[in-house]
Design a protein around this motif. Structure first.
Motif, PDB file in Angstrom:
ATOM      1  N   ILE A   5       0.864  -1.183   0.000  1.00 59.08           N
ATOM      2  CA  ILE A   5       0.000   0.000   0.000  1.00 59.08           C
ATOM      3  C   ILE A   5       0.896   1.226   0.000  1.00 59.08           C
ATOM      4  O   ILE A   5       1.879   1.297   0.754  1.00 59.08           O
ATOM      5  CB  ILE A   5      -0.956  -0.016   1.212  1.00 59.08           C
ATOM      6  N   ILE A   6       0.564   2.173  -0.893  1.00 59.71           N
ATOM      7  CA  ILE A   6       1.323   3.420  -0.985  1.00 59.71           C
ATOM      8  C   ILE A   6       0.412   4.537  -0.492  1.00 59.71           C
ATOM      9  O   ILE A   6      -0.736   4.641  -0.940  1.00 59.71           O
ATOM     10  CB  ILE A   6       1.753   3.685  -2.447  1.00 59.71           C
ATOM     11  N   ILE A   7       0.909   5.361   0.415  1.00 54.55           N
ATOM     12  CA  ILE A   7       0.091   6.470   0.944  1.00 54.55           C
ATOM     13  C   ILE A   7       0.696   7.785   0.452  1.00 54.55           C
ATOM     14  O   ILE A   7       1.853   8.087   0.738  1.00 54.55           O
ATOM     15  CB  ILE A   7       0.037   6.451   2.486  1.00 54.55           C
ATOM     16  N   GLY A   8      -0.105   8.555  -0.320  1.00 53.90           N
ATOM     17  CA  GLY A   8       0.381   9.824  -0.875  1.00 53.90           C
ATOM     18  C   GLY A   8       0.156   9.858  -2.375  1.00 53.90           C
ATOM     19  O   GLY A   8      -0.250   8.847  -2.974  1.00 53.90           O
ATOM     20  N   SER A   9       0.374  11.018  -2.981  1.00 55.39           N
ATOM     21  CA  SER A   9       0.070  11.117  -4.419  1.00 55.39           C
ATOM     22  C   SER A   9       0.958  12.116  -5.154  1.00 55.39           C
ATOM     23  O   SER A   9       0.614  12.589  -6.222  1.00 55.39           O
ATOM     24  CB  SER A   9      -1.392  11.521  -4.598  1.00 55.39           C
ATOM     25  N   THR A  15       5.903   7.428  -8.461  1.00 60.47           N
ATOM     26  CA  THR A  15       7.064   6.663  -8.951  1.00 60.47           C
ATOM     27  C   THR A  15       7.074   5.283  -8.281  1.00 60.47           C
ATOM     28  O   THR A  15       7.319   4.260  -8.937  1.00 60.47           O
ATOM     29  CB  THR A  15       8.377   7.426  -8.671  1.00 60.47           C
ATOM     30  N   ALA A  16       6.768   5.260  -6.977  1.00 57.32           N
ATOM     31  CA  ALA A  16       6.709   3.969  -6.272  1.00 57.32           C
ATOM     32  C   ALA A  16       5.617   3.086  -6.880  1.00 57.32           C
ATOM     33  O   ALA A  16       5.790   1.865  -7.034  1.00 57.32           O
ATOM     34  CB  ALA A  16       6.453   4.199  -4.785  1.00 57.32           C
ATOM     35  N   ALA A  17       4.491   3.704  -7.267  1.00 57.81           N
ATOM     36  CA  ALA A  17       3.388   2.923  -7.860  1.00 57.81           C
ATOM     37  C   ALA A  17       3.785   2.372  -9.232  1.00 57.81           C
ATOM     38  O   ALA A  17       3.464   1.221  -9.569  1.00 57.81           O
ATOM     39  CB  ALA A  17       2.144   3.808  -7.982  1.00 57.81           C
ATOM     40  N   ILE A  18       4.472   3.174 -10.016  1.00 54.84           N
ATOM     41  CA  ILE A  18       4.899   2.729 -11.353  1.00 54.84           C
ATOM     42  C   ILE A  18       5.855   1.526 -11.227  1.00 54.84           C
ATOM     43  O   ILE A  18       5.692   0.502 -11.895  1.00 54.84           O
ATOM     44  CB  ILE A  18       5.564   3.908 -12.110  1.00 54.84           C
ATOM     45  N   TYR A  19       6.804   1.635 -10.306  1.00 51.38           N
ATOM     46  CA  TYR A  19       7.788   0.542 -10.159  1.00 51.38           C
ATOM     47  C   TYR A  19       7.158  -0.717  -9.561  1.00 51.38           C
ATOM     48  O   TYR A  19       7.396  -1.821 -10.038  1.00 51.38           O
ATOM     49  CB  TYR A  19       8.971   1.008  -9.292  1.00 51.38           C
ATOM     50  N   THR A  20       6.343  -0.563  -8.512  1.00 50.21           N
ATOM     51  CA  THR A  20       5.747  -1.766  -7.897  1.00 50.21           C
ATOM     52  C   THR A  20       4.679  -2.357  -8.827  1.00 50.21           C
ATOM     53  O   THR A  20       4.474  -3.564  -8.865  1.00 50.21           O
ATOM     54  CB  THR A  20       5.133  -1.466  -6.502  1.00 50.21           C
ATOM     55  N   GLY A  21       4.034  -1.472  -9.614  1.00 51.67           N
ATOM     56  CA  GLY A  21       3.061  -1.964 -10.595  1.00 51.67           C
ATOM     57  C   GLY A  21       3.747  -2.813 -11.662  1.00 51.67           C
ATOM     58  O   GLY A  21       3.297  -3.922 -11.977  1.00 51.67           O
TER      59      GLY A  21
END
Ligand code: FAD
Ligand code: NDP
Length: 314
Positions: A5-9, A15-21
């Motif tokens: 889970i990533i908190i923030g936008s 960037t964390a979402a792109i890499y973990t995605g």
């Protein structure tokens, strides 16, 4: 249960979402709903053109850049929740994240909730925000409206000192407005500003009004000791009175530094709790730039991925 889970936008979270995605971890990202008074997308949504984010030689509007990052997160497989995280329980395994009365569980958590630049509540501030008034000299100082002009920095800490020194490159003169008769900045930074003949100190002073119709033209400044007021020509006012890291929802579950920023290990994004990572401005009071936030967002994603695979092997 989620993997991560990533908190923030802001840039760090996306960037964390792109890499973990892309690592097929199916991240869930809480972008917030006016969390800490900032729209989803973070601090860049409060500004106009970004001229120092690589890849956009003509500059890019802050909201447009964040919209593109959001689209890229979704494209890479992130699920985005437009909810503010109000509470976390990081003692539980898996971790528990609460938003809108719903509890979510996750094996790893990346905190990227940023920081909010403090603003002065002075007359004319709202009207002239981004029309000569800014909270980031490194971001905005090079804009044509500030070149060869009289620029003011309010604050007496390291940030104010750094911003004043940076602005001497562009300004005809830089004024530092300091409410006491001493600087809070480190000795080295004090020496640099006090020995710079392009910087003038206005000691024991406060700004009480920003004046201008479509653009800042003057500042009304009051001496706290003599109570005397003067109106000075000014094309720029830069707030450097500190930032507030957005960590209220964490309580005392993570180690914070003396200014309330999440403490991460040197050179990486690990917090004092295994499986909990922090990136971007919420753990960085020095650089505070979109590109550095993105850089640490990438680190957090790679570290979370490594943490999850080691955990699965055990
Ligand atoms: P932020 O951008 O701080 O975003 C964090 C987000 O998390 C926010 O949207 C917030 O609402 C959300 N959030 C907070 N708490 C919660 C919660 N509990 N639940 C869910 N969501 C939450 N940098 C540059 O490189 N170039 C520039 O030109 C530039 N211009 C700037 C102009 C201004 C006016 C400001 C204020 C900053 C500027 N910066 C610039 C700095 C840059 O914006 C920041 O360094 C960067 O945005 C930090 O990114 P971040 O990912 O840490 O988080
Ligand atoms: P600080 O909290 O250190 O300083 C804030 C300054 O703003 C102080 O001088 C304070 O005055 C003044 N101030 C606060 N509120 C008001 C107000 N309402 N009106 C007028 N003045 C006000 O914040 P910084 O952002 O400068 O620094 C935060 C941390 O980051 C520090 O630990 C600093 O050392 C660090 N840092 C380090 C850098 C580096 O190493 N290169 C660069 C930038 C920051 P007063 O002193 O009277 O309280």
């Amino acid at each position: 249960m989620d993997n991560v889970i990533i908190i923030g936008s802001g840039p760090a979270a996306h960037t964390a979402a792109i890499y973990t995605g892309r690592a097929e971890l199916k991240p869930r990202l809480f972008e917030g709903f006016m969390a800490a008074g900032i729209a989803a997308g973070g601090q860049l949504t409060t500004t106009t053109d970004i001229e120092n984010f690589p890849g956009f030689p003509e500059g890019i509007n802050g909201q447009e850049l964040m919209l593109r990052m959001r689209q890229q997160s979704v494209h890479c497989g992130a699920t985005i929740e437009t909810k503010t995280v109000t509470k976390v329980d990081l003692q539980k395994n898996p971790f528990q994240i609460f938003a809108d009365q719903t509890m979510y569980e996750s094996a790893a958590v990346i905190i990227a909730t940023g920081a909010t630049a403090k603003r002065l509540d002075i007359k004319g501030q709202d009207k002239l925000w981004q029309k000569g008034i800014s909270a980031c000299a490194v971001c905005d100082g090079a804009l044509p409206i500030f070149r060869g002009k009289k620029l003011f920095v309010i604050g007496g800490g390291d940030t104010a000192a750094e911003e004043a020194l940076y602005l001497t490159k562009f300004a005809s003169r830089v004024y530092m407005v300091v409410r006491r008769d001493v600087l809070r900045a480190s000795r080295a930074m004090q020496n640099r500003v006090l020995n710079n003949d392009r910087i003038e100190m206005l000691w024991r002073s406060n700004i009480i009004e920003a004046i201008g119709e479509t653009q800042l033209t003057h500042l009304k400044i009051k001496n706290n000791q003599t109570q005397q007021e003067q109106t000075l020509e000014a094309s720029g006012l830069f707030f450097a009175i500190g930032h507030q890291p957005n960590t209220d929802f964490i309580g005392n579950q993570l180690e914070l530094d003396e200014n309330g920023y999440i403490r991460t290990q040197p050179g990486n994004t690990k917090t004092n709790l295994p499986g909990v990572f922090a990136c971007g401005d919420v753990q960085d009071h020095v650089y505070r730039q979109a590109i550095t936030a993105s850089g640490t967002g990438c680190q957090a994603a790679l570290e979370a991925e490594r943490y999850l695979s080691e955990r699965n092997e055990q």
